[in-house]
Scaffold this motif. Structure first.
Motif, PDB file in Angstrom:
ATOM      1  N   HIS A  98       0.815  -1.230   0.000  1.00 23.22           N
ATOM      2  CA  HIS A  98       0.000   0.000   0.000  1.00 23.22           C
ATOM      3  C   HIS A  98       0.842   1.271   0.000  1.00 23.22           C
ATOM      4  O   HIS A  98       0.294   2.361   0.184  1.00 23.22           O
ATOM      5  CB  HIS A  98      -0.971   0.031   1.191  1.00 23.22           C
ATOM      6  CG  HIS A  98      -1.919  -1.126   1.223  1.00 23.22           C
ATOM      7  ND1 HIS A  98      -2.908  -1.314   0.281  1.00 23.22           N
ATOM      8  CD2 HIS A  98      -2.014  -2.184   2.079  1.00 23.22           C
ATOM      9  CE1 HIS A  98      -3.584  -2.412   0.566  1.00 23.22           C
ATOM     10  NE2 HIS A  98      -3.060  -2.962   1.644  1.00 23.22           N
ATOM     11  N   LEU A  99       2.150   1.150  -0.186  1.00 23.02           N
ATOM     12  CA  LEU A  99       2.977   2.345  -0.314  1.00 23.02           C
ATOM     13  C   LEU A  99       3.281   2.583  -1.787  1.00 23.02           C
ATOM     14  O   LEU A  99       3.557   1.636  -2.531  1.00 23.02           O
ATOM     15  CB  LEU A  99       4.299   2.186   0.458  1.00 23.02           C
ATOM     16  CG  LEU A  99       4.224   2.095   1.982  1.00 23.02           C
ATOM     17  CD1 LEU A  99       5.631   2.042   2.564  1.00 23.02           C
ATOM     18  CD2 LEU A  99       3.454   3.261   2.569  1.00 23.02           C
ATOM     19  N   ASP A 100       3.245   3.851  -2.201  1.00 24.93           N
ATOM     20  CA  ASP A 100       3.618   4.170  -3.569  1.00 24.93           C
ATOM     21  C   ASP A 100       5.142   4.278  -3.668  1.00 24.93           C
ATOM     22  O   ASP A 100       5.862   4.023  -2.700  1.00 24.93           O
ATOM     23  CB  ASP A 100       2.932   5.456  -4.043  1.00 24.93           C
ATOM     24  CG  ASP A 100       3.223   6.647  -3.129  1.00 24.93           C
ATOM     25  OD1 ASP A 100       4.209   6.586  -2.369  1.00 24.93           O
ATOM     26  OD2 ASP A 100       2.469   7.628  -3.185  1.00 24.93           O
ATOM     27  N   VAL A 101       5.628   4.633  -4.849  1.00 21.34           N
ATOM     28  CA  VAL A 101       7.072   4.683  -5.064  1.00 21.34           C
ATOM     29  C   VAL A 101       7.747   5.633  -4.091  1.00 21.34           C
ATOM     30  O   VAL A 101       8.796   5.333  -3.523  1.00 21.34           O
ATOM     31  CB  VAL A 101       7.369   5.101  -6.531  1.00 21.34           C
ATOM     32  CG1 VAL A 101       8.851   5.341  -6.718  1.00 21.34           C
ATOM     33  CG2 VAL A 101       6.886   4.026  -7.494  1.00 21.34           C
ATOM     34  N   GLU A 102       7.115   6.791  -3.879  1.00 26.36           N
ATOM     35  CA  GLU A 102       7.680   7.755  -2.935  1.00 26.36           C
ATOM     36  C   GLU A 102       7.728   7.190  -1.526  1.00 26.36           C
ATOM     37  O   GLU A 102       8.714   7.347  -0.801  1.00 26.36           O
ATOM     38  CB  GLU A 102       6.834   9.027  -2.919  1.00 26.36           C
ATOM     39  CG  GLU A 102       7.056   9.951  -4.080  1.00 26.36           C
ATOM     40  CD  GLU A 102       6.156  11.160  -3.950  1.00 26.36           C
ATOM     41  OE1 GLU A 102       6.645  12.211  -3.488  1.00 26.36           O
ATOM     42  OE2 GLU A 102       4.972  11.035  -4.287  1.00 26.36           O
ATOM     43  N   GLY A 103       6.636   6.533  -1.119  1.00 28.76           N
ATOM     44  CA  GLY A 103       6.579   5.971   0.223  1.00 28.76           C
ATOM     45  C   GLY A 103       7.629   4.908   0.453  1.00 28.76           C
ATOM     46  O   GLY A 103       8.244   4.836   1.515  1.00 28.76           O
ATOM     47  N   VAL A 104       7.842   4.060  -0.555  1.00 28.01           N
ATOM     48  CA  VAL A 104       8.855   3.012  -0.434  1.00 28.01           C
ATOM     49  C   VAL A 104      10.247   3.629  -0.302  1.00 28.01           C
ATOM     50  O   VAL A 104      11.064   3.201   0.527  1.00 28.01           O
ATOM     51  CB  VAL A 104       8.795   2.065  -1.643  1.00 28.01           C
ATOM     52  CG1 VAL A 104       9.966   1.084  -1.622  1.00 28.01           C
ATOM     53  CG2 VAL A 104       7.465   1.304  -1.665  1.00 28.01           C
TER      54      VAL A 104
END
Length: 620
Positions: A158-164
């Protein structure tokens, strides 16, 4: 470093499956450990054993006195009646958490898009959040609590690229002290490479340890398998000699010494069982014409939101495009618009007469009507026999190669795990022989072994491919170009790939993001250019003035210089790969070479950006 948690000769059986079989390992201060393995192989069970949530049948699990442990499970354990402030910050006074830079970093990195303190989002209730938002709240709570040992089960879900990218940076920066450690189960190979100093592979009840992240793990595993193959070849040669000796005529067979027969039987028993590899086969695709799918001045709305704003995009035959963007920006909507599954608020959609679309959705809704069918029936519904490599292959044989051995083929589709359902639907899509593939988060619930097999198929697939994914490794492997949806209704091309997207999100103001140019070229581009990539309209307001002849000469000189430097870097990189193969058993040397390799990657990214800037000067 002090050993915070130790596991000694642990054994655990769940039902008839031996999940852990004499496992010994330790988590020491400063450890950053990634855990990989097949779905259902025991990764989550291992994490629960380390956390003390699950006892073992034999062996011992010990924890350093006073060491605290925090666990992120895949289940939601938040109180739905609690506010975000209570769920994440507990009873901390505002001046306490607001004055702690680490906690502020967590709130900004994980909750900035959901519950920005500036708009009193912390006082909203957990009950109003989506599953993905609640997952991020649970992760934020754990990072705020900052236990000595952090155990994370699929933290990038549930994390997007930025979150990862943010989570990787946060873990490396804040969890590298000698008094703390973390263990993370993950199928995200970029994330694994970014965070891990050690990798554990859970397989057949054992835990195999490797130094380094995913790249070092793959290299070391390949070397182990090579050495195992040499040993197996020698054993097989000896086996053939023994059996040939035993088969030399009935009289001779009865007089053989018993120890020779026992030795041959021991060799036969020592033969390893066939490995149940997950394989995906390359399927023939129907030939595409010149026209594939065009969106012409298309607008798509959801309520009052404009998800796609007057978008013109020509998909070309053989185009391979990766799509990234913030959650809620319309990535799945874009795929559905291309597939013709949702109406356009305005504009037109044109589809070539030879187009056959295969669309993998996130929910795998297509299998709902087959819940009561057996796996083999679900496969045979599409096609019972197909031709692979010039030979007819049955649906049963293909299902077995996909990771469904005989007994699993008789299981009801409704009883399959999420990863198995996804594999089954990918197989059904490819068996239908589409020539346009639309994949929405295809890596969800898939283990690394399956991901590798899927990428191998997509890597050589001959149709038009659009992939929405937060998995950077997948995008870089199977897509020739990346585009981004920034939530402003437009699509922007990313010549620098995901790294350019992260820089864009970090530096570009919201007002500029709205005015950002759309990706690709104008709708009047030539057919030859359309054969190379999809094209989208570029707003004329952002057209740059033509460069002077002197500026163009300088740009060509820069491009020539950069190309030479890139060639030298490629040669250095090749030498390093050769050295890593040569010193594969020397973990310290491999880590040293891997560090040098990362330096080359960073240097190459700088040079590529310099080349792109010079190339922009030469654009008409």
């Amino acid at each position: 470093m002090a050993v915070l948690i130790s596991v000694e000769r642990a054994a655990l059986a769940l039902g008839t499956a031996q999940v852990l079989d004499g496992v010994s390992l330790g988590v020491s201060g400063g450890d950053r450990i990634g855990v990989v393995g097949r779905n259902g192989g025991g990764k989550t069970t291992l994490l629960r054993v380390i956390a003390g949530e699950l006892g073992v049948d034999s062996g011992r699990v010990a924890r350093l006195g006073g060491a605290t442990v925090g666990v992120l499970t895949q289940d939601d354990s938040l109180d739905p009646q609690a506010t975000v402030r209570e769920a994440v910050l507990g009873g901390r006074a505002e001046h306490v958490w607001a004055g702690d830079s680490r906690i502020r970093d967590v709130l900004t990195g994980l909750l900035g898009g959901i519950d920005a303190p500036a708009v009193s989002g912390l006082d909203s209730t957990v009950a109003g959040k989506s599953g993905g938002e609640r997952r991020r709240l649970g992760l934020a709570k754990l990072l705020v609590d900052d236990p000595d040992v952090l155990l994370l089960d699929e933290p990038t879900n549930h994390l997007d690229v930025e979150g990862v990218a943010w989570l990787a940076e946060h873990l490396v920066h804040h969890r590298s002290r000698p008094d703390n450690a973390f263990v993370a189960i993950t199928h995200d190979r970029w994330f694994l490479d970014a965070i891990a100093t050690r990798t554990w592979e859970v397989v057949d009840g054992q835990v195999n340890g490797f130094d380094g992240g995913y790249a070092a793990y793959v290299l070391a595993k390949a070397e182990r398998e090579r050495m195992a193959k040499v040993t197996a070849d020698r054993r097989n040669n000896l086996l053939r000699k023994e059996l040939a000796w035993l088969r030399r005529g009935p009289p001779a067979r009865t007089t053989k010494p018993k120890f020779r027969i026992d030795a041959a039987n021991a060799l036969i028993e020592d033969e390893p069982a066939p490995r149940n590899d997950v394989e995906l086969m390359a399927f023939a695709t129907s030939r595409l014409g010149k026209d594939v799918i065009d969106l012409l001045d298309a607008t798509v709305t959801a309520g009052d939101r404009v998800l796609l704003d007057h978008l013109t995009w020509h998909l070309a035959p053989g185009a391979r495009i990766g799509i990234v963007g913030v959650n809620g920006s319309g990535k799945s909507t874009l795929l559905r618009a291309i597939a013709g599954e949702i109406p356009l608020a305005s504009g037109k959609r044109k589809e070539g007469i030879t187009v056959r679309i295969g669309h993998l959705t996130q929910e795998v809704r297509e299998l709902d009507r087959l819940r009561d069918a057996r796996v083999i029936e679900a496969v045979e519904e599409v096609r019972k026999v197909t031709v692979l490599g010039g030979k007819e292959v049955s649906a049963s044989s293909l299902a077995k190669r996909l990771g469904f051995p005989g007994p699993r083929q008789q299981v009801r589709v409704g009883d399959l795990s999420g990863g198995e359902r996804r594999r089954l639907q990918v197989l059904r899509l490819l068996m239908d022989e589409p020539n346009v593939l639309l994949l929405d988060e295809p890596t969800n619930d898939l283990d690394i072994e399956t991901l590798t097999a899927l990428e191998d198929v997509l890597d050589g697939w001959a149709g038009t491919l659009l992939v929405v994914s937060h998995d950077r490794y997948l995008l870089e492997r199977v897509a020739d170009q990346q585009v981004a949806l920034l939530g402003d209704g437009r699509v922007r091309q990313l010549p620098g790939g995901v790294e350019e997207y992260l820089r864009l999100r970090a530096t570009v103001s919201p007002s500029y993001a709205v005015a950002a140019p759309a990706a690709g070229t104008s709708s009047s581009s030539s057919d030859s250019q359309r054969q190379r990539e999809g094209s989208m309209e570029r707003p004329s307001a952002l057209t740059q003035p033509a460069a002077s002849p002197a500026e163009q000469r300088d740009a060509r000189k820069v491009m020539a210089r950069v190309e030479k430097q890139l060639s030298k870097l490629a040669a250095r990189e090749e030498r390093i790969h050769a050295a890593m193969t040569e010193h594969v058993s020397d973990h310290a040397k491999v880590l040293e070479l891997n560090q040098e390799l990362r330096g080359i990657v960073d240097e190459r990214e700088v040079l590529e950006l310099e080349w792109l800037e010079a190339a922009d000067v030469l654009e008409p």
